[in-house]
Motif scaffolding. Structure first.
Motif, PDB file in Angstrom:
ATOM      1  N   VAL A 369     -10.995  -9.242 -13.088  1.00 35.78           N
ATOM      2  CA  VAL A 369      -9.064  -9.496 -13.363  1.00 35.78           C
ATOM      3  C   VAL A 369      -8.734 -10.450 -12.426  1.00 35.78           C
ATOM      4  CG1 VAL A 369      -9.359  -7.829 -10.854  1.00 35.78           C
ATOM      5  CG2 VAL A 369      -7.205  -7.611 -12.321  1.00 35.78           C
ATOM      6  N   LYS A 370      -9.441 -11.250 -11.225  1.00 29.99           N
ATOM      7  CA  LYS A 370      -8.692 -12.252 -11.176  1.00 29.99           C
ATOM      8  C   LYS A 370      -7.962 -13.782 -11.750  1.00 29.99           C
ATOM      9  CE  LYS A 370     -12.732 -13.024  -8.964  1.00 29.99           C
ATOM     10  NZ  LYS A 370     -14.375 -13.773  -7.575  1.00 29.99           N
ATOM     11  N   TRP A 371      -8.998 -13.327 -13.227  1.00 29.49           N
ATOM     12  CA  TRP A 371      -8.268 -14.659 -14.221  1.00 29.49           C
ATOM     13  C   TRP A 371      -7.252 -14.833 -14.623  1.00 29.49           C
ATOM     14  CZ3 TRP A 371      -7.422 -12.908 -19.584  1.00 29.49           C
ATOM     15  CH2 TRP A 371      -8.005 -13.764 -20.507  1.00 29.49           C
ATOM     16  N   VAL A 372      -6.402 -13.041 -14.470  1.00 30.72           N
ATOM     17  CA  VAL A 372      -4.601 -12.981 -14.912  1.00 30.72           C
ATOM     18  C   VAL A 372      -3.942 -13.826 -14.104  1.00 30.72           C
ATOM     19  CG1 VAL A 372      -2.716 -11.656 -13.829  1.00 30.72           C
ATOM     20  CG2 VAL A 372      -5.234 -10.374 -14.978  1.00 30.72           C
ATOM     21  N   GLY A 373      -4.424 -14.499 -12.589  1.00 36.30           N
ATOM     22  CA  GLY A 373      -4.237 -15.775 -12.156  1.00 36.30           C
ATOM     23  C   GLY A 373      -4.659 -16.956 -12.528  1.00 36.30           C
ATOM     24  N   ILE A 374      -5.181 -17.237 -13.339  1.00 38.71           N
ATOM     25  CA  ILE A 374      -6.245 -18.593 -14.426  1.00 38.71           C
ATOM     26  C   ILE A 374      -4.627 -18.802 -15.394  1.00 38.71           C
ATOM     27  CG2 ILE A 374      -7.399 -19.563 -15.375  1.00 38.71           C
ATOM     28  CD1 ILE A 374      -8.588 -19.139 -12.578  1.00 38.71           C
ATOM     29  N   VAL A 375      -4.340 -17.271 -15.896  1.00 40.72           N
ATOM     30  CA  VAL A 375      -3.313 -17.436 -17.363  1.00 40.72           C
ATOM     31  C   VAL A 375      -2.373 -17.406 -16.491  1.00 40.72           C
ATOM     32  CG1 VAL A 375      -2.410 -16.310 -18.922  1.00 40.72           C
ATOM     33  CG2 VAL A 375      -4.452 -16.082 -18.134  1.00 40.72           C
ATOM     34  N   LYS A 376      -1.632 -17.391 -15.152  1.00 39.92           N
ATOM     35  CA  LYS A 376      -0.636 -17.354 -14.883  1.00 39.92           C
ATOM     36  C   LYS A 376      -0.788 -19.181 -14.567  1.00 39.92           C
ATOM     37  CE  LYS A 376      -0.634 -17.790 -10.560  1.00 39.92           C
ATOM     38  NZ  LYS A 376      -0.793 -18.324  -9.275  1.00 39.92           N
ATOM     39  N   SER A 377      -1.699 -19.267 -13.994  1.00 37.99           N
ATOM     40  CA  SER A 377      -1.742 -21.150 -13.781  1.00 37.99           C
ATOM     41  C   SER A 377      -0.965 -21.639 -15.144  1.00 37.99           C
ATOM     42  CB  SER A 377      -3.237 -21.615 -12.791  1.00 37.99           C
ATOM     43  OG  SER A 377      -2.864 -22.612 -12.616  1.00 37.99           O
ATOM     44  N   HIS A 378      -1.656 -21.428 -15.534  1.00 36.42           N
ATOM     45  CA  HIS A 378      -1.589 -22.179 -16.937  1.00 36.42           C
ATOM     46  C   HIS A 378      -0.525 -22.141 -17.232  1.00 36.42           C
ATOM     47  CE1 HIS A 378      -5.618 -23.938 -18.758  1.00 36.42           C
ATOM     48  NE2 HIS A 378      -6.245 -22.999 -17.794  1.00 36.42           N
ATOM     49  N   GLU A 401      -4.829   0.459  -9.086  1.00 34.90           N
ATOM     50  CA  GLU A 401      -5.615  -0.274  -8.772  1.00 34.90           C
ATOM     51  C   GLU A 401      -5.769  -1.487  -9.042  1.00 34.90           C
ATOM     52  OE1 GLU A 401     -10.203  -2.004  -5.863  1.00 34.90           O
ATOM     53  OE2 GLU A 401      -9.695   0.111  -6.888  1.00 34.90           O
ATOM     54  N   ASP A 402      -6.127  -1.721 -10.278  1.00 31.73           N
ATOM     55  CA  ASP A 402      -6.780  -3.265 -11.243  1.00 31.73           C
ATOM     56  C   ASP A 402      -5.004  -3.372 -11.832  1.00 31.73           C
ATOM     57  OD1 ASP A 402      -8.932  -2.961 -11.522  1.00 31.73           O
ATOM     58  OD2 ASP A 402      -9.220  -1.248 -12.908  1.00 31.73           O
ATOM     59  N   ILE A 403      -4.086  -2.759 -11.993  1.00 30.44           N
ATOM     60  CA  ILE A 403      -2.258  -3.515 -11.920  1.00 30.44           C
ATOM     61  C   ILE A 403      -1.793  -4.065 -10.371  1.00 30.44           C
ATOM     62  CG2 ILE A 403      -0.021  -2.093 -12.469  1.00 30.44           C
ATOM     63  CD1 ILE A 403      -1.515  -0.082 -14.517  1.00 30.44           C
ATOM     64  N   LEU A 404      -2.507  -3.039  -9.422  1.00 29.08           N
ATOM     65  CA  LEU A 404      -1.556  -3.398  -8.268  1.00 29.08           C
ATOM     66  C   LEU A 404      -2.482  -5.695  -8.262  1.00 29.08           C
ATOM     67  CD1 LEU A 404      -1.528  -0.648  -6.000  1.00 29.08           C
ATOM     68  CD2 LEU A 404      -0.157  -1.952  -7.092  1.00 29.08           C
ATOM     69  N   ASN A 405      -4.268  -5.288  -8.044  1.00 30.17           N
ATOM     70  CA  ASN A 405      -4.606  -6.707  -8.319  1.00 30.17           C
ATOM     71  C   ASN A 405      -3.878  -7.351  -9.359  1.00 30.17           C
ATOM     72  OD1 ASN A 405      -5.937  -6.563  -6.536  1.00 30.17           O
ATOM     73  ND2 ASN A 405      -7.732  -5.355  -7.871  1.00 30.17           N
ATOM     74  N   GLU A 406      -3.464  -7.015 -10.668  1.00 32.35           N
ATOM     75  CA  GLU A 406      -2.903  -8.364 -11.940  1.00 32.35           C
ATOM     76  C   GLU A 406      -1.469  -8.771 -11.301  1.00 32.35           C
ATOM     77  OE1 GLU A 406      -4.591  -6.478 -16.314  1.00 32.35           O
ATOM     78  OE2 GLU A 406      -3.173  -4.614 -14.749  1.00 32.35           O
ATOM     79  N   GLU A 407      -0.799  -7.901 -10.922  1.00 27.12           N
ATOM     80  CA  GLU A 407       0.174  -7.611  -9.690  1.00 27.12           C
ATOM     81  C   GLU A 407       0.740  -8.395  -8.698  1.00 27.12           C
ATOM     82  OE1 GLU A 407       2.049  -4.671  -7.981  1.00 27.12           O
ATOM     83  OE2 GLU A 407       2.712  -4.310 -10.658  1.00 27.12           O
ATOM     84  N   ARG A 408      -0.709  -8.532  -8.196  1.00 26.37           N
ATOM     85  CA  ARG A 408      -1.134  -9.691  -6.969  1.00 26.37           C
ATOM     86  C   ARG A 408      -1.731 -11.297  -7.100  1.00 26.37           C
ATOM     87  NH1 ARG A 408      -5.906 -10.839  -3.646  1.00 26.37           N
ATOM     88  NH2 ARG A 408      -6.737  -9.204  -5.032  1.00 26.37           N
ATOM     89  N   TYR A 409      -2.353 -11.445  -8.171  1.00 24.71           N
ATOM     90  CA  TYR A 409      -2.620 -12.530  -8.692  1.00 24.71           C
ATOM     91  C   TYR A 409      -1.929 -13.468  -9.853  1.00 24.71           C
ATOM     92  CZ  TYR A 409      -7.526 -11.598  -7.798  1.00 24.71           C
ATOM     93  OH  TYR A 409      -9.183 -11.544  -7.076  1.00 24.71           O
TER      94      TYR A 409
END
Length: 910
Positions: A369-378, A401-409
């Motif tokens: 799920v932390k990959w969402v933050g990588i995509v956001k950065s790109h 919970e996963d959706i909340l983590n996606e939002e977090r990233y």
């Protein structure tokens, strides 16, 4: 809940566990920017609301061909208004600011009675009879919600998909002949482009706030081989026969050759290597496809921007983007994106697209799920100050919970996590004890990273927090409060708590999969990597030849003999190593590893030439062993963070580099840029007994003349991958004390070079920004909505010492009812030592409960030694919807060490 002892195991329920830790708090920024919160919505969802409203008027199966025409117009209007109001109110209550409503389907049909193209009106009720969009648009605007017309571009199955489809390149199934694939449109078709423009105009005049382009790309590189495409390419001077073979050989076995034979097994990287070599035919072919996509994007954007919306604004043009260029679980990700899809994010920005929305569906792509933050950065980096960077996220097949983590990233928020900064020194501490504490800190953090107990980042900028200067190379650590607090108690350095993530560039500390070439012996590098907490596999050359490197992020070529390492790899292994690095993998060469991959100095090493360097100490390579003085000359590279000027290191007959232009005479034929020098040699150490000079007439004068000002650490790129070569040994704290008895360093601080190097070259560690994205788009409303009225009970297991902690939390928005927890402990895959079921009754939203399991000696003392224990923990709530249950069960294995003379039992990750 009762407390009892079961088979020597103590169960205790602990509420509100907290650990006090001194810290500083970063001041909160009061200015909060408005977030864009969007949802993709299928027309069937809105149709469902309309259906329910009609049913409330007594019409069963209202869209039946015998029913709908007979429903009075005023009833239809009332039902539509009811449906629109209910839907929009729900969206507003959920904080939605933007709706992306699909209006042009993959079939090419439109979900409203089109005046511009009546033949495209969807041929069933209610779409063919009633414009159901008008009430929705009016209600949305009344409530401050924008609505974007979601258009499927590449698919037009029942129209241009029949007239001018894309063609497959041809495979054995098609007798190796290009074959049309009906349904998908050839993106060079200009007539279809004009149709899309006119549809966009009709939608904007209807009241939409923007046009959302989806599938604005090619689906795969095996498509676009129609006679018209081939003719066009030939007119551009492209050798199409070469292109066709390259595509086929990349994906299919036994491709026929012109001489009647076959090419044999497919080479999955064949076309990517040709592209990196800048083969003119391959490059031109894929540039044509890229231009096709850009032409559609540019023309539609320009046309839509020439219009005005219902409130006299310029319509918003947005695009759904493929995220493959950001992936770290495939080789050649950037080339994959371009060659498959012809879709380049930066092109969309230049062509005026207002909102960029990469589809970061992490589970579908096999990413964490932390990959969402990588995509956001790109997407932030691609958008610059021109376009708005949003991120599309997955809501199906994942928990709340996963959706909340996606939002977090996406928004770089902490949520229910705690974050600290660990300031690390910008230079070698004068006190060896402090230097040791730095290495101890890196070790503790790295081990917890591998256990996935925490997340980490290495800072690439200097920070100022409440007057405290935080050097580059410091660490930001994020984790659950109880777990992180416990880890911080072990860290021998000061930490600073922060309540938000700083907007800076960082390297994500994602634990890499490391392969070390098996050279027949293990060296100190093996011990030190393990000591630092890194996990690795020793991989034989035969496995490399079989393509096993694609499973890893880094290859380490250890000390020993460069000739021997090159000989082990041979030509076939050298090609596989080169493909791995060219595709984004990292390589660290230490001493012999540096000898192996520069300009070959004998037949074996000539097979694996990857860096524009040659040996300055050849053929007289045996310069000596002991302490050398070196100096950092590039302080901007993360490898040298923590080393400001000169320092001492252990040298052991390592390669002394000097520049040499290999041109295209590298293993894959890639022409590489000159290396970047990070550290240079100053001299050997003057102290008596600190350096032993080589055999023969070697002395300080001669050795220093060879080494002085020569590179000691160099960095180079090969294709998309990074190569880092050490001439000295960062893993050693002493030389050969038999010949150089005083060649002993004060501390292990040079290990920091290794820590930095691993996270710098890993293909998982591309530089990212912690700046928050501007918004998020959920795919899709129906699955997102279903979570809003459900609890989401989650269970986690954490091991520390002899204690297992089971955490239960309700991430949902409503109370969880009749919650039960089951815990089973199995020893050595056979003996069930604990089986407990507990009723927690209810869990309020956000409520957390812990169970702590302490292994008692009465159970395990007779079993001296190492054992495996499997922990299976599950939780369920009576009113939880099935969509959120993916986090309801966890299974972990641990190793338990039972000592003979103490009741202490230690957990180690299995």
């Amino acid at each position: 809940m009762s407390t009892r002892k079961v088979l020597g195991v103590l169960i205790v329920l602990i509420f509100g566990l907290s650990i006090l830790q001194p810290h500083y708090v970063l001041a909160e920024n009061k200015g909060n920017e408005e977030k864009i919160v969007g949802v993709w919505m299928w027309p069937s969802t809105y149709r469902g609301y309309y259906k329910k409203a009609l049913e409330s008027f007594g019409y069963r199966d209202p869209f039946n061909v015998t029913v709908y025409p007979n429903i009075p117009k005023e009833i239809r209007e009332k039902a539509l208004n009811m449906a629109a109001k209910q839907l929009i109110q729900e969206l507003k209550n959920a904080g939605i600011t933007d709706i992306f409503l699909e209006v042009k389907l993959t079939t090419g049909y439109l979900i409203y009675p089109s005046k511009a193209y009546p033949e495209r009106t969807y041929p069933s009720y209610p779409y063919n009879d009633t414009n159901i969009l008008i009430p929705l648009l009016k209600e949305a605007h009344k409530n401050g919600i924008r609505v974007h017309a979601w258009i499927i571009v590449h698919y037009d199955k029942d129209f241009f998909g029949k007239i001018d489809p894309i063609w497959h390149v041809g495979k054995a199934k098609y007798n190796w002949k290009p074959t049309p694939i009906p349904g998908r449109v050839r993106l060079a078709n200009k007539e279809y482009l004009k149709v899309l423009e006119q549809i966009s105009k009709e939608l904007i005049s209807m009241g939409f706030d923007g046009i959302h382009l989806d599938y604005i790309r090619y689906p795969h590189m095996v498509y676009s081989f129609s006679p018209a495409d081939i003719k066009r390419a030939q007119e551009y001077g492209i050798n199409v026969t070469k292109v066709i073979f390259a595509v086929r050989h990349t994906f299919y076995d036994d491709v026929p050759l012109q001489n009647g034979s076959v090419a044999g097994p497919r080479d999955p990287y064949y076309i990517f290597k040709l592209y990196l070599k800048r083969d003119p035919d391959i490059v031109k072919w894929f540039e044509l496809r890229r231009k096709d996509v850009d032409s559609y994007v540019g023309n539609i954007t320009k046309f839509v921007h020439s219009l005005k919306t219902w409130n006299n604004k310029v319509p918003i043009v947005s695009a759904a983007l493929m995220p493959d260029l950001t992936r770290d679980n495939i080789l050649y990700p950037k080339e994959f994106q371009l060659l498959h899809y012809g879709q380049v994010w930066s092109d969309f920005v230049k062509l005026g697209v207002d909102w960029l929305i990469p589809m970061a569906y992490y589970r579908d792509y096999g990413e964490p799920v932390k990959w969402v933050g990588i995509v956001k950065s790109h997407v932030i980096n691609a958008a610059g100050n021109v376009s708005v960077p949003l991120v599309g996220v997955q809501t199906y097949s994942v928990s709340w919970e996963d959706i909340l983590n996606e939002e977090r990233y996406v928004f770089s928020e902490l949520g229910d996590k705690k974050a600290v900064i660990i300031p690390l020194p910008d230079d070698i501490p004068s006190d060896p004890n402090i230097a040791e504490k730095v290495i101890d800190t890196l070790t503790i953090i790295n081990k917890e990273l591998y256990k996935r107990n925490i997340e980490g980042y290495m800072t690439l900028e200097i920070l100022d927090i409440n007057g405290t200067t935080i050097p580059k190379g410091s660490l930001i650590i994020v984790g659950e409060k109880a777990i992180l607090d416990n880890i911080l108690l072990q860290i021998p350095m000061k930490t600073i708590e922060i309540n938000k993530l700083p907007k800076i560039q960082v390297i994500p500390l994602i634990p890499p999969k490391i392969a070390i070439l098996d050279v027949g012996s293990e060296y100190t590098i093996h011990e030190v990597l393990k000591e630092l907490g890194f996990q690795y596999d020793i991989i034989p050359a035969e496995k490399i030849k079989e393509g096993e490197l694609k499973k890893y992020d880094i290859l380490v070529l250890p000390p020993g003999s460069g000739t021997w390492e090159a000989k082990l790899l041979g030509k076939e292994g050298s090609v596989k190593v080169s493909e791995f690095i060219a595709g984004g993998g990292g390589l660290i060469g230490i001493c012999a590893g540096g000898y192996a991959v520069i300009k070959g100095y004998n037949e074996p090493t000539s097979e694996i030439q990857l860096v524009d360097a040659r040996l300055k100490n050849w053929p007289k390579w045996w310069l000596g062993v002991g302490i050398v003085n070196v100096k950092v000359i590039n302080q901007s590279n993360p490898v040298t963070f923590g080393f400001k000027d000169s320092f001492r290191a252990i040298y052991w007959n390592g390669p002394v580099f000097e520049p040499y232009d290999l041109k295209a005479n590298t293993t894959l034929g890639l022409d590489v840029a000159p290396y970047v020098e990070l550290v240079k040699y100053i001299s050997t150490e003057d102290t008596e007994g600190a350096f032993s000079y080589g055999w023969g007439d070697f002395n300080k004068t001669y050795v220093d003349s060879v080494m002085k000002n020569a590179p000691a650490v160099i960095f180079s790129k090969y294709g998309e991958g990074k190569i880092l070569l050490f001439s000295f040994h960062p893993e050693l704290t002493s030389g050969d004390t038999e010949y150089a008895p005083n060649s002993i360093l004060d501390s292990r601080y040079n290990y920091r070079l290794l820590f930095n190097a691993v996270y710098f070259v890993s293909r998982k560690s591309e530089e990212i920004t912690l700046e928050p994205g501007k918004g998020i788009v959920y795919f899709r409303w129906a699955t997102y909505k279903s979570r809003l009225n459900s609890p989401d009970v989650s269970i986690k297991v954490h091991a520390q010492g002899a204690i297992l902690t089971v955490k239960v939390i309700n991430y949902g928005n409503v109370e969880a009812k009749n919650v039960t927890v089951d815990i089973v402990l199995t020893l050595n895959n056979a003996e069930k030592v604990l089986e407990v079921s507990r009723a927690l009754e209810t869990l309020s939203p956000g409520e957390v409960k812990y169970e702590t399991i302490i292994l008692g000696p009465s159970l395990l003392t007779p079993r001296i030694g190492l054992h495996k224990i499997r922990v299976t923990a599950s939780v369920k709530a009576e009113n939880e919807v099935s969509l959120t249950i993916s986090n309801n069960k966890v299974e972990k294995e641990y190793l338990i060490m039972v000592f003979p003379q103490t009741p202490i039992v230690l957990f180690v990750p299995s």
